[in-house]
Write a protein that holds these residues in place. Sequence first.
Motif, PDB file in Angstrom:
ATOM      1  N   ALA A 143       8.562  -8.379  23.356  1.00  0.00           N
ATOM      2  CA  ALA A 143       7.769  -8.792  22.197  1.00  0.00           C
ATOM      3  C   ALA A 143       8.538  -9.800  21.342  1.00  0.00           C
ATOM      4  CB  ALA A 143       7.397  -7.567  21.363  1.00  0.00           C
ATOM      5  N   ALA A 144       9.844  -9.596  21.199  1.00  0.00           N
ATOM      6  CA  ALA A 144      10.657 -10.519  20.404  1.00  0.00           C
ATOM      7  C   ALA A 144      10.664 -11.910  21.029  1.00  0.00           C
ATOM      8  CB  ALA A 144      12.079  -9.992  20.268  1.00  0.00           C
ATOM      9  N   ALA A 145      10.663 -11.974  22.361  1.00  0.00           N
ATOM     10  CA  ALA A 145      10.635 -13.274  23.052  1.00  0.00           C
ATOM     11  C   ALA A 145       9.302 -13.978  22.823  1.00  0.00           C
ATOM     12  CB  ALA A 145      10.893 -13.080  24.537  1.00  0.00           C
ATOM     13  N   ILE A 146       8.205 -13.208  22.834  1.00  0.00           N
ATOM     14  CA  ILE A 146       6.885 -13.790  22.571  1.00  0.00           C
ATOM     15  C   ILE A 146       6.821 -14.310  21.135  1.00  0.00           C
ATOM     16  CG2 ILE A 146       4.424 -13.249  22.319  1.00  0.00           C
ATOM     17  CD1 ILE A 146       4.780 -11.259  24.661  1.00  0.00           C
ATOM     18  N   ALA A 147       7.323 -13.510  20.186  1.00  0.00           N
ATOM     19  CA  ALA A 147       7.324 -13.923  18.788  1.00  0.00           C
ATOM     20  C   ALA A 147       8.174 -15.180  18.591  1.00  0.00           C
ATOM     21  CB  ALA A 147       7.845 -12.787  17.907  1.00  0.00           C
ATOM     22  N   GLU A 148       9.313 -15.234  19.283  1.00  0.00           N
ATOM     23  CA  GLU A 148      10.216 -16.380  19.143  1.00  0.00           C
ATOM     24  C   GLU A 148       9.528 -17.680  19.564  1.00  0.00           C
ATOM     25  OE1 GLU A 148      14.790 -17.649  20.412  1.00  0.00           O
ATOM     26  OE2 GLU A 148      13.840 -15.892  21.304  1.00  0.00           O
ATOM     27  N   GLU A 149       8.700 -17.592  20.589  1.00  0.00           N
ATOM     28  CA  GLU A 149       7.958 -18.775  21.037  1.00  0.00           C
ATOM     29  C   GLU A 149       7.005 -19.283  19.961  1.00  0.00           C
ATOM     30  OE1 GLU A 149       5.949 -17.558  24.529  1.00  0.00           O
ATOM     31  OE2 GLU A 149       7.743 -17.523  25.804  1.00  0.00           O
ATOM     32  N   LYS A 150       6.628 -18.402  19.033  1.00  0.00           N
ATOM     33  CA  LYS A 150       5.710 -18.764  17.954  1.00  0.00           C
ATOM     34  C   LYS A 150       6.458 -19.095  16.665  1.00  0.00           C
ATOM     35  CE  LYS A 150       2.309 -17.324  20.682  1.00  0.00           C
ATOM     36  NZ  LYS A 150       1.275 -18.210  21.258  1.00  0.00           N
ATOM     37  N   GLY A 151       7.786 -19.217  16.748  1.00  0.00           N
ATOM     38  CA  GLY A 151       8.568 -19.517  15.554  1.00  0.00           C
ATOM     39  C   GLY A 151       8.772 -18.333  14.642  1.00  0.00           C
ATOM     40  N   LEU A 152       8.699 -17.121  15.208  1.00  0.00           N
ATOM     41  CA  LEU A 152       8.826 -15.889  14.435  1.00  0.00           C
ATOM     42  C   LEU A 152       9.985 -15.044  14.946  1.00  0.00           C
ATOM     43  CD1 LEU A 152       5.041 -14.970  14.426  1.00  0.00           C
ATOM     44  CD2 LEU A 152       6.337 -15.697  12.417  1.00  0.00           C
TER      45      LEU A 152
END
Length: 294
Positions: free
Chosen positions: A192-201
């Motif tokens: 989930a952290a990797a997905i969020a990181e892709e969104k600038g989060l």
Amino acid sequence: MGQVSTPADSTSQSIPGWRHLYSGKVRDLYASEDPADTRILVVASDRVSAFDSVLSPGIPKKGALLTRLSRWWFAQLDTPNHLAEGEIPDAVADRAMLAQSLEMLPVECVVRGYITGSGWAEYEESGTVCGIPLPAGLKNGDRLPEPLFTPAYKAPMGEHDENITFAQTVELVGEARAAELRDVSLDLYTRAAAIAEEKGLILADTKFEFGTDADGTLRLADEVLTSDSSRYWDAEAWRTGVTPSQRMASFDKQIVRDWLASHWDKQGEPPALPEHIVSRTADRYRELIDRLGA
């Protein structure tokens, strides 16, 4: 997740074909009036809680926004979950999920990727987070060397949850199940952290809840990776911010907590939230969903 009993007529609504079971701080559970139907209807309300109190007024559309976010995350994560097939009643279609009836485990599976909040307070005092030693020199909001599994015991309704060790988790659910909870939680957080990181989060921390079905399969349950169960930060603000409040402005009800902390001594009934606090909080919930593309 700590829950408190509340009168059915003060929080729930009448839904044809469904019988109200109980209400927590922010969700209401219903059972089918058909004895052969074991599914549970989980309805997210617009209620908002802080410091173990349900506040007034609620946050408009909060239930629908967080349900939408949970559904989106369930779709992203390839792991068994509690979702069940079927038609959701029209009256709550945007803020409810049909769920399998599970035997819920008495452990909140908290994963921390960054140090802040209660973890930061403990680290300042003892150099540990939930008893786990950490390197010296960390600052509030710093990324941890690796994500930490820091479980909590889900206390009975109306009581406070408490942080526990992994050894205590083993005592509660057994060694094999405790290891499974730890490994699955860390894997879910990492993905989930990797997905969020892709969104600038940045996904600073989160908590998962699990239950087992009739076959003993572990299933992800309740809400997942929402603003109420997770701490999200803007990645650019975290990198460039000067103060903790700039670096760690979260997409959740922190606005409510901050206002309440400065206007209430936690004695008696909490004051009503002013309109501008309600509006700003609703905006933060919506912004997170927009940023994620959920």
